[in-house]
Design an enzyme around this catalytic site. Structure first.
Site, mmCIF file in Angstrom:
data_model
loop_
_atom_site.group_PDB
_atom_site.id
_atom_site.type_symbol
_atom_site.label_atom_id
_atom_site.label_comp_id
_atom_site.label_asym_id
_atom_site.label_seq_id
_atom_site.Cartn_x
_atom_site.Cartn_y
_atom_site.Cartn_z
ATOM 1 C CD GLU A 75 -34.563 -47.845 102.025
ATOM 2 O OE1 GLU A 75 -34.820 -48.930 101.481
ATOM 3 O OE2 GLU A 75 -35.182 -46.803 101.795
ATOM 4 C CD GLU A 78 -31.696 -46.020 96.841
ATOM 5 O OE1 GLU A 78 -32.919 -45.993 96.612
ATOM 6 O OE2 GLU A 78 -31.162 -46.821 97.623
HETATM 7 C C1 GAL Z 1 -35.093 -47.102 98.160
HETATM 8 C C2 GAL Z 1 -34.306 -48.358 98.447
HETATM 9 C C3 GAL Z 1 -34.076 -49.199 97.224
HETATM 10 C C4 GAL Z 1 -35.349 -49.331 96.457
HETATM 11 C C5 GAL Z 1 -35.854 -47.982 96.086
HETATM 12 C C6 GAL Z 1 -37.154 -48.045 95.338
HETATM 13 O O1 GAL Z 1 -35.709 -46.664 99.286
HETATM 14 O O2 GAL Z 1 -33.081 -48.056 99.032
HETATM 15 O O3 GAL Z 1 -33.611 -50.445 97.620
HETATM 16 O O4 GAL Z 1 -36.291 -49.969 97.236
HETATM 17 O O5 GAL Z 1 -36.104 -47.253 97.240
HETATM 18 O O6 GAL Z 1 -37.108 -48.777 94.190
#
Ligand code: GAL
Length: 957
Positions: free
Chosen positions: A419, A489
C-alpha cells in the site's frame, strides 16, 4: 570529538537518505567459528520529549547513567516501564503526525540507550569487528566509545558498522539514540502499533582476516533430469562442500548432482559449508527453481497453490521483539493447521523466522519494509515512492532485504512493500531486484497493471471478481492477462470469521490461474493490559486510532487458535475426503502439489447417532499430487438400531514429522449413512387452564400471556422469538463499504429493539397457541410469530411459525427463540462441533457428540460480539432440559444477554448474571468478511421468509 548539539546535529532525522556510516548490506548468517557477542540484555534508557532535548554527552565514556531506567533490549520502550516512557499508538493508515514529508513533529520521543560491555577473554585481538543492529524503530544514531559511527533508518532491516578499531577489552560504551519519528516513518505506515525501540538483536561479530563477507547460494533444480545445480558466489574466495552430495568445489564454480528438491511440502535441506581462509559458515541448501511458466508460478516445474497467511510479528507483551521460541510456535502452528505459505506483511521478519521456514517448509513472500498508505488521504500527493529524492532510501530498503535473505530456499517471491500507491521509486526497486536476483519473482499488490511485477495480485477482491480473473475475463493490460493471480490478502480474520473462505478455496481449486491467497492475518495484536485483559487501539488514549482493527488474526494474542484458524485448516486440507455414502466408496484426492500421500495413514469409523460403533484403518494408495481414487469402505455394521449413521474418514500423519506427531490429523470427511429420524410426538395431551396458569403435559404457562414458565422442575424465563445478535466486526463492516454494513442497517431498522405484541392466547383441544407480532418501532414491516405448544404428556413440543409482513429491507441477524435458564453449567450436544460454526464458517464443524461447559462455549474475541454458536445440532442437553430440533438448529448459551454482549468493549466488561441465556436458532445470517472485504454471499444471507421450525423439550430425569 564534539558533544555539542546544534540544530544541524539532528538533521539526519528528517533527511530522506537512508543514513550514513553503515556497511553495504549482505547475507545474514551465523558463523561456525568466528566469535560473536550478543549485546542483548539490560540497557540503560532515558527518554526525552524531543530529538534535541539532550546533547550527546551521554555517549562519552564515563557518563554517569546511574539514575536512568533499565530496559530490556530487544524491546520497545513504550511497552516497558508501565507507561513511564510513553505509550503505544495504533493507527491503520493515518500518520499519527502532520503529513509534511520529510518533516516530523518537534515532539519526537527520543530514547537514549546505553550499554556497557567487556569483550570475552577469548575475543581475538587480530581481525576486525562489526556491530549489527537487526531492527530499530525508526531512526538511530550510534556511538561506540564516544565515536559517532553513523545513523540509519529502515526499522525492520539490518544495519552493520565497522567497529573493530574502536573496541577495548573492557568498559566499552555503546550509545544509541533512537528517535520515534523520522523521515523513515513516512515509509513505515503499516497497519500496526507504532512501537519505538531497539526491538531486535544487537550483536558484535568478530571478523577474522579472510572471513566471509557476502555470499549468494544459487541452488536450482531441474525437474526433468532430477539434478540440482549449485554455485555459491562469494565476495571472498573459498571452497564449498556438501558431504551428502560429495560436492567440494571452489566458490563461483558450478556443480551438478542428483538431488532431492526443496519444497514447502518436503523441505529437503542439504548441510554444507562455505570455507574461506578465515571463516567457516554453515550452509543449509535447498534446491529449487522458481519460474513463471505457462502463465503460472511454478516451483520445480509444478504450479503452486498458496494456502497462506499474512504474518506480522507480534507478542502481547513484547510487541515486535520476538524470541526464537515464539517464532517457532508460529511456524509449528501454521504447519499443524495445513498452511503452506506466509507473506511477511509488511516487512522482512526476524531472520531466524526464515530459517524456520526453510527447515519446516513454508513458501515465503518476503516483503520489504515499505508502506506509505497515509498519503491516500491527500490523493497520494507527495508520495515518497513517486519522488526521486526518496529513491535511494527505497533502493536501500530493497537491497537490505534481498541481500539479507537471498540464501533462503523458502523465499520464493520478493514483495516491494504494501500500500504505497504507485511510482517511479517502486519501478526502480523492482528493476534492481530483478537484476540482482533472477531466481525469484517480484510481487507488489499496488501495481494493478503488473507493470513491475511477475504476478497479478489483489487484496479482498470478491468471489465474483476472482472468478472472472480465473476465467481470464478481467481485461487489464496485455502483460497482466498473461500472469497468474494471487490474493495477497483475503479473509479478514477480525473477530468472528472470516466467512466464505471455503467458497474462495473452491475457486482457487477450480481455476489454474488463481494460485491461492493469504488470509489477513495471523495474530491479533492485542497488548496485555492489567484492567482490560488485552488492549487495542484507543486504549492508550491515542488522539487518532483505529480501535480493534488491529485485532484481526487467526490466533488470539496468546496464540490460541481462534475458530477462524480451525476453519482455514479444514478448508485447505491436503487431502480431499468426500462422498455421498451411497456407493460404499470414499473419494480421496491428493490436494498437495509435490508429495504423494505416503506420509498419511487413513482411518475410518462408523457412527450411529454420534457414537462410534466400529472403526478401522483404511488402505489408500500413495496417490500422486492431484490424483484421486475411489477407495472402498468396509461393509457398514448390519444392525445399528435405526439411528442416524455416517462414516468419518480421517487422514493422519503416519509417523512423527519435524512439525507434528504421528496420529496428528491433517484432513477428514464425513459421508452420510442412514438419515436422521426427526423427533415426533403425538399431541395426546391438551392444555388445561388453571388458576392463572395453563398446564400442558410437563409444562406450565402464564394464562394471560401464554409465556412458558416451567418444564417439569425446570424454570424457563423469557422464551420468545429472537432476531438480534451482538454485531460482529464483519457485521459492522469497514467504513468504506456500501450495502454490506449490516450492523448499521440493522440498527437503523430497529432489529435490536424489536417489540413483541401479544395478539392472542388460544387454548385448543390439543394445543396452546400464542399469536404475536414482532416488529420495531417506526417501521411497518414485522414478523407474525405463532408459537404452537403440544405435548404427549412427557415431552413438550414448540412449533414456531414465522411470517414476514411488509417489505423487509434487510436480512435478519438470526431467527430462533431465546430463553433464560436459572442454572446450567454442563452442556452436551449431538451436532456440529467442537467449536463454533456459522452458515459460512462451518466447514470445520464435525458431526459428533460433544460436551462443554457454558463458559467453554464462548469464543473470547477481544471485542465481544456474537460467537459460540454450535451448528447442525440434533439435540442438546443443558440446565436439566433435553432439546431436540426439527430440523437441526444452532445452539448458543451464555451467562449474559445478547444486549450485554453487544454493549461490551472488552472481555472484562462481561459480567456473568444469574441466568443462562440460550438461543436455539433455526437460522443465522452468515459472517462474511465485511470488516475489510466482501460481505455475506447471497446463499448465506438470512432473508425474512415464511418458515416453520420446532423443538421438543423434555426434562432430564
Ligand atoms: C490491508 C492492509 C493491511 C491491513 C488490512 C486490514 O489493506 O494491507 O495492512 O491494514 O488491510 O486489516
Amino acid at each position: 570529538m564534539s558533544f555539542r548539539t546544534s540544530p544541524s546535529a539532528i538533521d539526519y532525522v528528517e533527511d530522506v537518505s537512508p543514513g550514513s556510516g553503515a556497511l553495504p548490506p549482505r547475507a545474514w548468517y551465523a558463523s561456525s567459528d568466528a566469535k560473536s557477542l550478543s549485546l542483548n540484555g539490560s540497557w540503560r534508557l532515558r527518554v526525552s520529549p524531543t530529538a534535541d532535548a539532550e546533547d550527546d554527552s551521554f555517549a562519552e565514556p564515563g557518563f554517569d547513567a546511574g539514575d536512568w531506567a533499565e530496559v530490556a533490549v530487544p524491546g520497545h520502550w513504550v511497552l516497558q516501564g508501565d507507561g513511564a516512557f510513553g505509550l503505544p499508538i495504533y493507527t491503520n493508515h493515518l500518520y499519527p503526525f502532520p503529513v509534511d514529508p520529510p518533516h516530523v513533529p518537534t515532539e519526537n520521543p527520543t530514547g537514549d540507550h546505553l550499554h556497557l560491555f567487556d569483550l570475552p577473554e577469548d575475543w581475538p585481538s587480530e581481525g576486525g569487528s562489526v556491530l549489527r543492529f537487526d531492527g530499530v524503530e525508526s531512526c538511530a544514531r550510534v556511538w561506540l566509545n564516544g565515536t559517532d559511527i553513523g545513523e540509519f533508518k529502515g526499522s525492520r532491516l539490518p544495519h552493520e558498522f565497522t567497529v573493530g578499531h574502536l573496541l577495548k577489552p573492557s568498559g566499552n560504551v555503546l550509545a544509541v539514540r533512537v528517535h520515534q519519528w523520522s523521515a523513515g516513518s513516512y515509509l513505515e505506515d503499516q497497519d500496526q502499533w507504532w512501537l519505538p525501540g531497539i526491538f531486535r538483536d544487537v550483536t558484535l561479530l568478530h571478523r577474522p582476516a579472510g572471513s566471509v563477507l557476502d555470499f549468494f547460494v544459487n541452488a536450482s533444480y531441474d525437474h526433468i533430469t532430477g539434478e540440482g545445480t549449485l554455485r555459491v558466489d562469494s565476495d571472498v574466495d573459498g571452497r564449498v562442500s556438501v558431504p551428502a552430495l560429495d560436492i567440494d568445489v571452489a566458490t563461483g564454480e558450478t556443480v551438478t548432482a542428483a538431488v532431492q528438491p526443496w519444497s514447502a511440502e518436503v523441505p529437503k535441506l542439504y548441510d554444507g559449508e562455505l570455507v574461506t581462509e578465515g571463516e567457516r559458515v554453515p550452509l543449509r541448501i535447498g534446491f529449487r527453481t522458481v519460474e513463471l511458466a505457462d502463465g503460472l508460478i511454478k516451483v520445480n516445474g509444478r504450479a503452486v497453490l498458496f494456502k497462506g497467511v499474512n504474518r506480522h510479528e507480534w507478542h502481547p507483551e513484547k510487541g515486535r521483539a520476538l524470541d526464537l521460541e515464539t517464532m517457532r510456535a508460529d511456524v509449528l502452528l501454521m504447519k499443524r493447521h495445513n498452511l503452506n505459505a506466509v507473506r511477511t506483511s509488511h516487512y522482512p521478519p526476524h531472520p531466524a523466522f526464515l530459517d524456520l521456514c526453510d527447515e519446516y517448509g513454508l513458501w515465503v513472500i518476503d516483503e520489504c519494509d515499505l508502506e506509505t498508505h497515509g498519503f491516500t488521504e491527500q490523493a497520494w500527493r507527495d508520495n515518497p515512492v513517486d519522488d526521486d529524492r526518496w529513491t535511494p532510501a527505497l533502493l536501500d530498503r530493497a537491497a537490505r532485504m534481498v541481500e539479507r535473505d537471498k540464501n533462503h530456499p523458502s523465499v520464493v517471491i520478493w514483495s516491494l512493500g504494501n500500500e504505497a500507491g504507485t511510482g517511479r521509486g517502486l519501478t526502480a526497486m523492482a528493476e534492481w531486484i530483478h537484476g540482482r536476483d533472477a531466481s525469484r519473482l517480484v510481487h507488489y499488490e499496488g501495481d494493478w497493471n503488473s507493470r513491475d511485477t511477475d504476478m497479478y495480485s489483489r487484496m479482498y477482491a470478491s468471489h465474483a471478481e476472482i472468478e472472472q480473473i480465473g476465467q481470464e475475463l478481467d481485461g487489464g493490460t496485455h502483460k497482466r492477462r498473461e500472469l497468474p493471480f494471487i490474493l495477497c490478502e483475503y479473509g479478514h480474520a477480525m473477530g468472528n470469521g472470516p466467512g466464505g473462505i471455503a467458497d474462495y478455496q473452491e475457486l482457487f481449486e477450480k481455476y489454474d490461474r488463481l494460485q491461492g491467497g493469504f488470509i489477513w492475518e495471523w495474530i491479533d495484536h492485542g497488548i496485555t493490559h492489567p484492567e482490560l485483559g488485552y488492549a487495542y487501539g484507543g486504549d492508550f488514549g491515542e488522539e487518532l486510532h483505529d480501535g480493534n482493527f488491529v485485532c484481526d488474526g487467526l490466533v488470539f494474542p496468546d496464540r490460541r487458535p481462534s475458530p477462524g484458524l480451525l476453519e482455514f485448516k479444514k478448508v485447505i486440507e491436503p487431502v480431499g475426503i468426500e462422498g455421498d455414502g451411497t456407493d460404499g466408496t470414499v473419494r480421496v484426492t491428493n490436494k498437495q502439489d509435490f508429495a504423494d500421500l505416503s506420509a498419511f495413514a487413513f482411518e475410518w469409523s462408523y457412527q450411529v447417532d454420534g457414537e462410534t460403533v466400529e472403526s478401522g484403518s483404511l488402505s489408500v494408495p500413495a496417490l500422486a499430487p492431484g490424483a484421486s481414487a475411489d477407495v472402498k469402505l468396509p461393509e457398514p455394521p448390519a444392525d445399528h438400531g435405526g439411528g442416524e449413521s455416517q462414516w468419518t474418514v480421517r487422514a493422519l500423519l503416519a509417523a512423527d514429522t519435524a512439525w507434528g506427531p504421528e496420529g496428528h490429523e491433517v484432513a477428514w470427511g464425513q459421508l452420510p449413512g442412514t438419515a436422521r429420524a426427526l423427533p415426533s410426538i403425538a399431541a395426546s395431551d391438551g392444555p388445561v387452564p388453571g388458576d392463572g396458569v395453563i398446564t400442558l403435559g410437563p409444562a406450565s404457562f402464564d394464562a394471560r400471556t401464554g409465556a412458558l414458565r416451567t418444564i417439569g422442575g425446570v424454570e424457563v424465563s423469557g422464551l420468545r422469538l429472537d432476531v438480534w445478535r451482538a454485531t460482529t466486526d464483519n457485521d459492522e463492516g469497514a467504513e468504506w463499504q456500501t450495502g454490506t454494513r449490516y450492523a448499521e442497517l440493522w440498527r437503523k431498522y430497529g432489529l435490536h429493539r424489536m417489540r413483541h405484541r401479544l395478539d392472542g392466547v388460544e387454548v385448543g383441544d390439543d394445543a396452546l397457541t400464542v399469536r404475536t407480532r414482532v416488529a420495531p418501532a417506526a417501521w411497518e414491516f414485522g414478523l407474525a410469530a405463532v408459537y404452537r405448544w403440544t405435548s404427549d404428556g412427557n415431552r413438550l413440543k414448540l412449533t414456531v411459525s414465522v411470517g414476514p409482513e411488509g417489505e423487509w429491507p434487510v436480512p435478519l441477524p438470526r431467527l430462533g427463540v431465546r430463553f433464560g435458564l436459572a442454572q446450567a453449567d454442563g452442556v452436551k450436544w449431538y451436532g456440529g462441533g467442537p467449536g463454533e460454526g456459522y452458515p459460512d464458517t462451518k466447514s470445520a464443524s464435525r458431526l459428533d457428540r460433544w460436551e462443554s461447559t457454558v463458559d467453554g462455549l464462548q469464543t473470547p474475541y477481544l471485542r465481544p460480539q456474537e460467537n459460540g454458536a454450535r451448528a447442525d445440532v440434533r439435540w442438546a442437553e443443558l440446565g436439566g432440559l433435553r432439546i431436540e430440533g426439527d430440523p437441526e438448529f444452532f445452539l448458543t448459551a451464555r451467562r449474559w444477554t445478547t444486549e450485554q454482549l453487544d454493549a461490551a468493549a472488552h472481555l472484562t466488561d462481561l459480567k456473568a448474571v444469574e441466568t443462562v441465556w440460550v438461543n436455539l436458532d433455526h437460522a443465522l445470517h452468515g459472517i462474511g468478511t465485511g470488516s475489510c472485504g466482501p460481505g455475506v454471499l447471497p446463499q448465506y444471507q438470512l432473508r425474512a421468509e415464511p418458515v416453520e421450525f420446532s423443538f421438543v423439550f423434555s426434562e432430564i430425569s
